[in-house]
Design a protein around this motif. Structure first.
Motif, PDB file in Angstrom:
ATOM      1  N   UNK A 213      13.941 -12.925  49.513  1.00 53.22           N
ATOM      2  CA  UNK A 213      12.788 -13.552  50.165  1.00 53.22           C
ATOM      3  C   UNK A 213      11.888 -12.464  50.731  1.00 53.22           C
ATOM      4  N   UNK A 214      10.589 -12.605  50.552  1.00 54.93           N
ATOM      5  CA  UNK A 214       9.653 -11.589  51.028  1.00 54.93           C
ATOM      6  C   UNK A 214       8.537 -12.245  51.824  1.00 54.93           C
ATOM      7  N   UNK A 215       7.758 -11.413  52.481  1.00 56.00           N
ATOM      8  CA  UNK A 215       6.594 -11.894  53.205  1.00 56.00           C
ATOM      9  C   UNK A 215       5.612 -12.575  52.233  1.00 56.00           C
ATOM     10  N   UNK A 216       5.479 -11.997  51.027  1.00 53.15           N
ATOM     11  CA  UNK A 216       4.587 -12.578  50.017  1.00 53.15           C
ATOM     12  C   UNK A 216       5.007 -14.005  49.674  1.00 53.15           C
ATOM     13  N   UNK A 217       6.331 -14.250  49.645  1.00 52.23           N
ATOM     14  CA  UNK A 217       6.810 -15.620  49.403  1.00 52.23           C
ATOM     15  C   UNK A 217       6.309 -16.562  50.483  1.00 52.23           C
ATOM     16  N   UNK A 218       6.284 -16.061  51.718  1.00 48.37           N
ATOM     17  CA  UNK A 218       5.793 -16.862  52.837  1.00 48.37           C
ATOM     18  C   UNK A 218       4.341 -17.246  52.635  1.00 48.37           C
TER      19      UNK A 218
END
Ligand SMILES: Nc1nc2c(ncn2[C@@H]2O[C@H](COP(=O)(O)OP(=O)(O)O)[C@@H](O)[C@H]2O)c(=O)[nH]1
Ligand SMILES: [Mg+2]
Length: 377
Positions: A213-218
């Motif tokens: 999970x990454x910030x970009x996923x957020x």
């Protein structure tokens, strides 16, 4: 009943053997196949092939040439390729206990639901395996936002962000899904007319490897939410903008009549708050007015929020500027955006919160099952 367990994997080699072993034990006696949909850049596919060769249960591998749509894209490809009438989607890192697979299927059979969501936030459920306070906060806040944007569709769903659920493939339109990012369940529930029930589960620790999970996923999640549901929130914003203009117009008008600006500001604020409430009642939450509370109670809650927001926002602005040293106009913009989102969530979650369906409403007997539909939201 034939069941396919769809497992999206991205560099999960060390987890595969244990996962297949535990699914096999849990699903003993059921007609189950495991389908890995893999986008790995390491030797995970080799491990899957090895494990498939020695497993008593059918294990298939769908290796994608391109990771189109990321995790959600992988799940949708798995749903398309599944042989089972039912599909259980679960992560490949053992944060989703395989022992829950038969439990979800039993719940499906006993309730007649189309989708059984394994929830961390209902009954004995637990989100303990989420890494750190920050992930907990992000998970709670993003579920709250999703549920505010789809109050009817998600009325029985406490955990729309979970990646663990069972779905009857015949009940959903796979072609209509637009997978992106990490949250496929939300996409499925928002776009299909399905009967949903929940089953609590304890979200465990990863067996091996690291989270992807990454910030970009957020950020992609926010994009997904707004794309799925621009309706209610955009009318809410429009009503807010109208209120701001009305506020200024009244204040200007009163000043023309020689009224001092302080009483003029108080009068225009009061008129705006009442007008906003009436507009929300008629244009934004009109379909939720019959959900239980009286109009006076709704008005009291709405006015209380606006009053507290007005009192808290200025000290907060001051604190933000002093503490972070950010330019006041930027800080003002930030507090306005936060206030807007909070106001929206408060109205959707408190003032116009829909009741949960009574159990008999989620069990379709003869005839038309009662479901929540996209037209409602
Ligand atoms: N096929 C595929 N699987 C993915 C991708 N990203 C994550 N996954 C898998 O999705 C599941 C959940 O991801 P994970 O990193 O555990 O997310 P977290 O539990 O939210 O920290 C795991 O089985 C991952 O291997 C992707 O781009 N493609
Ligand atoms: Mg995980």
């Amino acid at each position: 009943m034939q069941v396919t367990v769809v497992v999206p994997t991205f560099n999960e080699g060390p987890n595969v053997r244990e996962l297949v072993r535990r699914i096999g034990d849990a699903a003993d006696g059921l007609d189950v196949e495991v389908l890995f949909v893999d986008d790995s850049r390491d030797d995970t596919p080799d491990v899957i092939r090895q494990v498939a060769g020695s497993s008593g249960m059918p294990v298939r591998l769908l290796q994608r040439p391109e990771p189109v749509g990321g995790l959600s894209g992988a799940v949708v490809e798995g749903l398309r390729a599944a042989r089972g009438e039912w599909v259980v989607v679960m992560d490949g890192d053992l944060q989703h206990p395989p022992e829950m697979v038969p439990v979800l299927l039993e719940t499906a059979a006993s309730t007649g639901a189309d989708v059984v969501v394994a929830s961390r936030y209902v009954g004995g459920g637990d989100a303990g395996g989420l890494d750190g306070r920050w992930r907990h906060l992000v998970s709670t806040a993003s579920s709250l936002l999703a549920r505010s944007m789809f109050p009817l569709r998600l009325r029985n769903v406490t955990d729309p962000m979970t990646g663990f659920f069972a779905v009857r493939t015949g009940s959903i339109d796979l072609a209509a899904l637009r997978p992106r990012g990490f949250k496929i369940l939300l996409e499925i529930l928002a776009r299909n007319k399905v009967v949903v029930v929940e089953e609590p589960f304890v979200f465990g620790e990863r067996f091996a490897g690291q989270s992807k999970a990454t910030f970009a996923n957020g950020l992609r999640y926010l994009q997904q939410l707004t794309a799925l549901r621009f309706g209610r929130m955009s009318t809410f914003a429009l009503v807010g903008a109208f209120g701001a203009v009305l506020n200024l117009a009244i204040m200007w008008g009163l000043e023309q009549f020689g009224v001092h600006y302080m009483p003029a500001a108080v009068v225009s604020a009061a008129v705006t708050i009442v007008t906003n409430f009436l507009l929300l009642e008629h244009f934004v939450f009109h379909d939720l007015r019959s959900e239980g509370r009286s109009v006076w109670k709704r008005a009291a809650q709405s006015f209380t929020f606006n009053g507290i927001e007005a009192a808290v926002r200025l000290p907060f602005l001051h604190w933000l500027v002093v503490l972070t040293g950010m330019p006041p106009v930027l800080a003002q913009a930030l507090t306005l955006v936060v206030a807007f989102l909070l106001r929206f969530v408060f109205h959707a979650q408190v003032v116009y919160r829909p009741r949960k369906d009574a159990p008999d409403r989620v069990t379709p007997l003869a005839g038309e099952p009662s479901t929540t539909t996209l037209d409602e939201d």
